[in-house]
Write a protein that holds these residues in place. Sequence first.
Motif, PDB file in Angstrom:
ATOM      1  N   PHE A 176      36.545  13.546  32.570  1.00  0.00           N
ATOM      2  CA  PHE A 176      36.616  12.272  31.863  1.00  0.00           C
ATOM      3  C   PHE A 176      35.277  11.544  31.948  1.00  0.00           C
ATOM      4  O   PHE A 176      34.789  11.018  30.946  1.00  0.00           O
ATOM      5  N   ASP A 177      34.714  11.500  33.149  1.00  0.00           N
ATOM      6  CA  ASP A 177      33.469  10.761  33.338  1.00  0.00           C
ATOM      7  C   ASP A 177      32.379  11.241  32.376  1.00  0.00           C
ATOM      8  O   ASP A 177      31.721  10.434  31.710  1.00  0.00           O
ATOM      9  N   ARG A 178      32.196  12.547  32.291  1.00  0.00           N
ATOM     10  CA  ARG A 178      31.142  13.087  31.451  1.00  0.00           C
ATOM     11  C   ARG A 178      31.447  12.870  29.970  1.00  0.00           C
ATOM     12  O   ARG A 178      30.561  12.492  29.191  1.00  0.00           O
ATOM     13  N   ALA A 179      32.701  13.079  29.586  1.00  0.00           N
ATOM     14  CA  ALA A 179      33.070  12.867  28.183  1.00  0.00           C
ATOM     15  C   ALA A 179      32.914  11.390  27.804  1.00  0.00           C
ATOM     16  O   ALA A 179      32.404  11.060  26.725  1.00  0.00           O
ATOM     17  N   PHE A 180      33.348  10.524  28.708  1.00  0.00           N
ATOM     18  CA  PHE A 180      33.245   9.087  28.459  1.00  0.00           C
ATOM     19  C   PHE A 180      31.787   8.680  28.258  1.00  0.00           C
ATOM     20  O   PHE A 180      31.451   7.955  27.315  1.00  0.00           O
ATOM     21  N   LEU A 181      30.906   9.156  29.132  1.00  0.00           N
ATOM     22  CA  LEU A 181      29.502   8.778  29.044  1.00  0.00           C
ATOM     23  C   LEU A 181      28.852   9.295  27.761  1.00  0.00           C
ATOM     24  O   LEU A 181      28.116   8.564  27.088  1.00  0.00           O
ATOM     25  N   ARG A 182      29.129  10.540  27.425  1.00  0.00           N
ATOM     26  CA  ARG A 182      28.535  11.104  26.211  1.00  0.00           C
ATOM     27  C   ARG A 182      29.042  10.383  24.959  1.00  0.00           C
ATOM     28  O   ARG A 182      28.278  10.083  24.029  1.00  0.00           O
ATOM     29  N   MET A 183      30.348  10.121  24.932  1.00  0.00           N
ATOM     30  CA  MET A 183      30.923   9.430  23.774  1.00  0.00           C
ATOM     31  C   MET A 183      30.407   7.999  23.679  1.00  0.00           C
ATOM     32  O   MET A 183      30.105   7.501  22.585  1.00  0.00           O
ATOM     33  N   MET A 184      30.274   7.347  24.827  1.00  0.00           N
ATOM     34  CA  MET A 184      29.813   5.962  24.803  1.00  0.00           C
ATOM     35  C   MET A 184      28.345   5.860  24.422  1.00  0.00           C
ATOM     36  O   MET A 184      27.916   4.898  23.772  1.00  0.00           O
ATOM     37  N   ILE A 185      27.554   6.874  24.787  1.00  0.00           N
ATOM     38  CA  ILE A 185      26.145   6.897  24.357  1.00  0.00           C
ATOM     39  C   ILE A 185      26.081   6.954  22.826  1.00  0.00           C
ATOM     40  O   ILE A 185      25.349   6.189  22.189  1.00  0.00           O
ATOM     41  N   ALA A 190      38.534  -0.222  23.888  1.00  0.00           N
ATOM     42  CA  ALA A 190      39.657   0.704  24.066  1.00  0.00           C
ATOM     43  C   ALA A 190      39.244   1.884  24.942  1.00  0.00           C
ATOM     44  O   ALA A 190      40.021   2.348  25.799  1.00  0.00           O
ATOM     45  N   MET A 191      38.033   2.371  24.762  1.00  0.00           N
ATOM     46  CA  MET A 191      37.525   3.451  25.607  1.00  0.00           C
ATOM     47  C   MET A 191      37.360   2.965  27.044  1.00  0.00           C
ATOM     48  O   MET A 191      37.712   3.670  28.000  1.00  0.00           O
ATOM     49  N   ALA A 192      36.828   1.766  27.188  1.00  0.00           N
ATOM     50  CA  ALA A 192      36.621   1.205  28.528  1.00  0.00           C
ATOM     51  C   ALA A 192      37.949   1.006  29.261  1.00  0.00           C
ATOM     52  O   ALA A 192      38.019   1.148  30.487  1.00  0.00           O
ATOM     53  N   ASP A 193      39.009   0.694  28.514  1.00  0.00           N
ATOM     54  CA  ASP A 193      40.321   0.479  29.130  1.00  0.00           C
ATOM     55  C   ASP A 193      40.895   1.748  29.768  1.00  0.00           C
ATOM     56  O   ASP A 193      41.781   1.678  30.628  1.00  0.00           O
ATOM     57  N   LEU A 194      40.384   2.914  29.356  1.00  0.00           N
ATOM     58  CA  LEU A 194      40.864   4.175  29.924  1.00  0.00           C
ATOM     59  C   LEU A 194      40.254   4.462  31.296  1.00  0.00           C
ATOM     60  O   LEU A 194      40.836   5.191  32.107  1.00  0.00           O
ATOM     61  N   ALA A 195      39.096   3.902  31.561  1.00  0.00           N
ATOM     62  CA  ALA A 195      38.342   4.252  32.759  1.00  0.00           C
ATOM     63  C   ALA A 195      39.016   3.910  34.091  1.00  0.00           C
ATOM     64  O   ALA A 195      38.969   4.732  35.028  1.00  0.00           O
ATOM     65  N   PRO A 196      39.648   2.756  34.241  1.00  0.00           N
ATOM     66  CA  PRO A 196      40.196   2.419  35.565  1.00  0.00           C
ATOM     67  C   PRO A 196      41.181   3.448  36.119  1.00  0.00           C
ATOM     68  O   PRO A 196      41.225   3.675  37.330  1.00  0.00           O
ATOM     69  N   THR A 197      41.955   4.088  35.252  1.00  0.00           N
ATOM     70  CA  THR A 197      42.977   5.041  35.721  1.00  0.00           C
ATOM     71  C   THR A 197      42.572   6.501  35.554  1.00  0.00           C
ATOM     72  O   THR A 197      43.280   7.392  36.030  1.00  0.00           O
ATOM     73  N   ARG A 198      41.439   6.760  34.901  1.00  0.00           N
ATOM     74  CA  ARG A 198      41.068   8.145  34.631  1.00  0.00           C
ATOM     75  C   ARG A 198      39.719   8.546  35.234  1.00  0.00           C
ATOM     76  O   ARG A 198      39.496   9.715  35.544  1.00  0.00           O
ATOM     77  N   ALA A 199      38.819   7.602  35.361  1.00  0.00           N
ATOM     78  CA  ALA A 199      37.482   7.932  35.862  1.00  0.00           C
ATOM     79  C   ALA A 199      37.509   8.211  37.359  1.00  0.00           C
ATOM     80  O   ALA A 199      38.281   7.616  38.109  1.00  0.00           O
TER      81      ALA A 199
END
Length: 236
Positions: A180-189, A85-94
Amino acid sequence: MAIRRSPLRRSVLRRSAALAAATTAALVLTACGGGADSASPSRSAHSGHGATADAATPSTGRTGHNAQDVTFAQQMIPHHRQAVAMADLAPTRARSQQVKDLAAQIRKAQDPEIATMTGWLQAWGARVPESDASGTAGMPGMDHSGHPGSGHSAASMPAMPGMMSDADMSGLEKMSGDVFDRAFLRMMIDHHEGALDMARTEQAKGAYGPATALAKSIAASQSAEIAGMRKMLGER
């Protein structure tokens, strides 16, 4: 001159011949019996070989499963679903193509693993966790999809390490670009580190070979992804 034998002598000779014949017959029978007996060890050895072969047959340890295997699948499925679900956000937000590529990689790896673990639970007659749109299954770190007859109530399901809360997911949905990029990476870690904990537990306590093998694969792949994400963030 012909020798005439008395009737008494003829009787003694006949008895001696009869005794000799009986003794010979007994020896023959004994020899035959010994042959049958000598064949028995061969048959016993063959039977023993069969028993040994049966004992050497691989046990069901690799195909059997225990409670840890069920817990691993029931927890990792919603954990993976949230990562997807997190990965699905990346194409339109990252903004970063690296982040987009990582998201695609995560989805490509974890979608088939979800299907595999779902198949295990169905085969074992165990509950398959339900999901919601956010991948959080209702509450932070916990799957609340228990239903009557499942053998596991919602409240009995332990918290899963690394899971994002509904608020975390909602906040990520509202971000875009570098933020988004930084939040996504930190959350995914954090999310991956939780998966590593679960995978290590399965490797240590699981009984089902394919499940412990999947746990090992998850630990290896997600450790590599964590290292890559830290590098993207400029961290060691």
